[in-house]
Design a protein around this motif. Structure first.
Motif, PDB file in Angstrom:
ATOM      1  N   LEU A   1       0.835  -1.205   0.000  1.00 58.02           N
ATOM      2  CA  LEU A   1       0.000   0.000   0.000  1.00 58.02           C
ATOM      3  C   LEU A   1       0.871   1.257   0.000  1.00 58.02           C
ATOM      4  CD1 LEU A   1      -2.882   1.223   0.192  1.00 58.02           C
ATOM      5  CD2 LEU A   1      -2.593   1.198   2.670  1.00 58.02           C
ATOM      6  N   PHE A   2       1.948   1.228   0.782  1.00 58.35           N
ATOM      7  CA  PHE A   2       2.828   2.410   0.841  1.00 58.35           C
ATOM      8  C   PHE A   2       3.450   2.696  -0.534  1.00 58.35           C
ATOM      9  CE2 PHE A   2       3.988   2.326   5.657  1.00 58.35           C
ATOM     10  CZ  PHE A   2       2.639   2.376   5.966  1.00 58.35           C
ATOM     11  N   HIS A   3       3.684   1.641  -1.304  1.00 59.97           N
ATOM     12  CA  HIS A   3       4.243   1.850  -2.648  1.00 59.97           C
ATOM     13  C   HIS A   3       3.209   2.479  -3.587  1.00 59.97           C
ATOM     14  CE1 HIS A   3       8.344  -0.072  -2.715  1.00 59.97           C
ATOM     15  NE2 HIS A   3       7.916  -0.389  -1.503  1.00 59.97           N
ATOM     16  N   GLN A   4       1.914   2.353  -3.248  1.00 61.93           N
ATOM     17  CA  GLN A   4       0.849   2.993  -4.045  1.00 61.93           C
ATOM     18  C   GLN A   4       0.600   4.438  -3.605  1.00 61.93           C
ATOM     19  OE1 GLN A   4      -0.665   1.416  -6.568  1.00 61.93           O
ATOM     20  NE2 GLN A   4       0.617  -0.342  -6.059  1.00 61.93           N
ATOM     21  N   ALA A   5       1.041   4.754  -2.394  1.00 64.74           N
ATOM     22  CA  ALA A   5       0.680   6.045  -1.789  1.00 64.74           C
ATOM     23  C   ALA A   5       1.544   7.172  -2.359  1.00 64.74           C
ATOM     24  CB  ALA A   5       0.875   5.954  -0.267  1.00 64.74           C
ATOM     25  N   SER A   6       0.946   8.335  -2.550  1.00 67.74           N
ATOM     26  CA  SER A   6       1.726   9.422  -3.168  1.00 67.74           C
ATOM     27  C   SER A   6       2.913   9.816  -2.294  1.00 67.74           C
ATOM     28  CB  SER A   6       0.842  10.628  -3.473  1.00 67.74           C
ATOM     29  OG  SER A   6       0.132  11.001  -2.324  1.00 67.74           O
ATOM     30  N   HIS A   7       2.723   9.847  -0.972  1.00 67.26           N
ATOM     31  CA  HIS A   7       3.877  10.210  -0.142  1.00 67.26           C
ATOM     32  C   HIS A   7       4.891   9.055  -0.062  1.00 67.26           C
ATOM     33  CE1 HIS A   7       6.428  12.367   2.435  1.00 67.26           C
ATOM     34  NE2 HIS A   7       6.177  11.650   3.514  1.00 67.26           N
ATOM     35  N   GLY A   8       4.393   7.830  -0.144  1.00 63.91           N
ATOM     36  CA  GLY A   8       5.321   6.689  -0.229  1.00 63.91           C
ATOM     37  C   GLY A   8       6.207   6.830  -1.469  1.00 63.91           C
ATOM     38  N   LYS A   9       5.578   7.205  -2.586  1.00 64.08           N
ATOM     39  CA  LYS A   9       6.348   7.380  -3.835  1.00 64.08           C
ATOM     40  C   LYS A   9       7.347   8.525  -3.703  1.00 64.08           C
ATOM     41  CE  LYS A   9       2.858   5.370  -6.817  1.00 64.08           C
ATOM     42  NZ  LYS A   9       1.714   5.597  -7.657  1.00 64.08           N
ATOM     43  N   ARG A  10       6.917   9.591  -3.012  1.00 60.69           N
ATOM     44  CA  ARG A  10       7.832  10.728  -2.805  1.00 60.69           C
ATOM     45  C   ARG A  10       9.061  10.263  -2.013  1.00 60.69           C
ATOM     46  NH1 ARG A  10       4.368  13.773  -0.457  1.00 60.69           N
ATOM     47  NH2 ARG A  10       3.706  14.884  -2.294  1.00 60.69           N
ATOM     48  N   LEU A  11       8.820   9.486  -0.963  1.00 57.33           N
ATOM     49  CA  LEU A  11       9.945   9.009  -0.138  1.00 57.33           C
ATOM     50  C   LEU A  11      10.814   8.013  -0.907  1.00 57.33           C
ATOM     51  CD1 LEU A  11       8.212   8.682   3.354  1.00 57.33           C
ATOM     52  CD2 LEU A  11       9.914  10.372   2.657  1.00 57.33           C
ATOM     53  N   LEU A  12      10.199   7.220  -1.772  1.00 55.07           N
ATOM     54  CA  LEU A  12      11.007   6.295  -2.594  1.00 55.07           C
ATOM     55  C   LEU A  12      11.919   7.079  -3.531  1.00 55.07           C
ATOM     56  CD1 LEU A  12       8.367   3.532  -3.368  1.00 55.07           C
ATOM     57  CD2 LEU A  12      10.419   3.284  -1.949  1.00 55.07           C
ATOM     58  N   ARG A  13      11.399   8.192  -4.065  1.00 59.51           N
ATOM     59  CA  ARG A  13      12.258   9.028  -4.934  1.00 59.51           C
ATOM     60  C   ARG A  13      13.418   9.609  -4.130  1.00 59.51           C
ATOM     61  NH1 ARG A  13       7.161  10.594  -7.021  1.00 59.51           N
ATOM     62  NH2 ARG A  13       7.120  12.504  -5.794  1.00 59.51           N
ATOM     63  N   LEU A  14      13.196   9.792  -2.815  1.00 60.42           N
ATOM     64  CA  LEU A  14      14.269  10.316  -1.950  1.00 60.42           C
ATOM     65  C   LEU A  14      15.118   9.181  -1.358  1.00 60.42           C
ATOM     66  CD1 LEU A  14      12.119  13.025  -0.107  1.00 60.42           C
ATOM     67  CD2 LEU A  14      13.953  13.459  -1.744  1.00 60.42           C
ATOM     68  N   GLU A  15      14.955   7.992  -1.901  1.00 66.88           N
ATOM     69  CA  GLU A  15      15.723   6.800  -1.498  1.00 66.88           C
ATOM     70  C   GLU A  15      15.505   6.412  -0.040  1.00 66.88           C
ATOM     71  OE1 GLU A  15      19.729   7.495  -2.827  1.00 66.88           O
ATOM     72  OE2 GLU A  15      19.085   7.412  -4.913  1.00 66.88           O
ATOM     73  N   CYS A  16      14.258   6.512   0.406  1.00 70.58           N
ATOM     74  CA  CYS A  16      13.931   6.167   1.794  1.00 70.58           C
ATOM     75  C   CYS A  16      13.208   4.825   1.869  1.00 70.58           C
ATOM     76  CB  CYS A  16      13.068   7.259   2.409  1.00 70.58           C
ATOM     77  SG  CYS A  16      13.890   8.841   2.520  1.00 70.58           S
TER      78      CYS A  16
END
Ligand code: 3SL
Length: 241
Positions: free
Chosen positions: A201-216
């Motif tokens: 679910l976190f991978h679907q979430a817009s803030h999850g995606k933002r954090l993935l772009r920040l390598e978190c």
């Protein structure tokens, strides 16, 4: 006990106050707060405003304080920490007060700070919050999601659903006896659908995606765990847990 879920601080009613208010910012402020307190932090003091944080924290002994600032997912220049719970090791935080300001999470806490009981909840400390509610039995409970700059977030809603679901199951009450608004029922449904794959679910979430772009990615994995910390972030005075 009647539970109400509000998706953002902006959607939270003004002019009334519940017996217990719970701020949720799973990614990542309330996960960080729970982690700091579980690791032996003296307290966590929250601020909406970075300048106020700097002023207040300067009155505290330097070796007894840590300053954490996040804006847009990144660390604020000049602060020791950003908002990663993984940086909050016992070696670093034990006996120290964390002064923290984040984009949305600390704003949610400030929004509810006048309630008689104020808690910070995340998935990692969900059961500690649920056990406290079951013991205290407050008449009215607001679960306030932090969202992102005024908009809905999946991760805060699923955490609200995880809390409400557990109360519902443990009390054996009918759903409409605990659900104070429609948001509760929908948060529970979201949790029921994703409880075995919260990281998905976190991978679907817009803030999850933002954090993935920040390598978190490690932060996402950590925050997606349920009931791993037996810690109750309970406000002792406005803005201090
Ligand atoms: O919005 C917030 O308060 C933060 O938790 C955002 S972040 O996860 O640190 O980017």
């Amino acid at each position: 006990m009647k539970i109400f879920v509000y998706h953002t601080p902006e959607l939270t009613p003004t002019g009334e106050i519940p017996e217990c208010a719970i701020a949720v910012d799973v990614l990542r402020a309330t996960s960080t707060i729970a982690t700091v307190l579980a690791a032996g932090g003296e307290a966590v003091q929250v601020f909406s405003d970075l300048n106020e944080l700097t002023e207040v924290s300067e009155q505290w002994p330097a070796q007894k304080r840590l300053r954490a600032g996040e804006r847009g997912g990144g660390k604020v220049a000049g602060f020791e920490l950003g908002n990663s719970p993984l940086d909050c090791t016992p070696e670093l935080v034990e006996g120290r007060r964390l002064f923290i300001s984040t984009t949305n999470g600390t704003r949610a806490l400030k929004r509810i700070e006048d309630a008689p009981i104020v808690l910070a909840a995340a998935l990692i400390n969900r059961s500690a919050v649920v056990n406290f509610l079951l013991e205290k039995q407050p008449q009215s409970v607001w679960i306030v999601g932090s969202g992102w700059e005024g908009s809905f977030s999946l991760e805060d809603t699923v955490c609200a659903g995880a809390i409400a679901h557990s109360i519902w199951q443990k009390t054996g009450l009918e759903l409409d006896q605990i659900a104070g608004n429609d948001e509760v029922t929908s948060a529970i449904a979201l949790y029921e659908q994703w409880q075995d794959n919260l990281i998905g679910l976190f991978h679907q979430a817009s803030h999850g995606k933002r954090l993935l772009r920040l390598e978190c990615v490690e932060d996402l994995k950590y925050c997606a765990q349920t009931d791993i910390l037996d810690v109750l972030p309970l406000q002792r005075q406005p803005g201090i847990l």
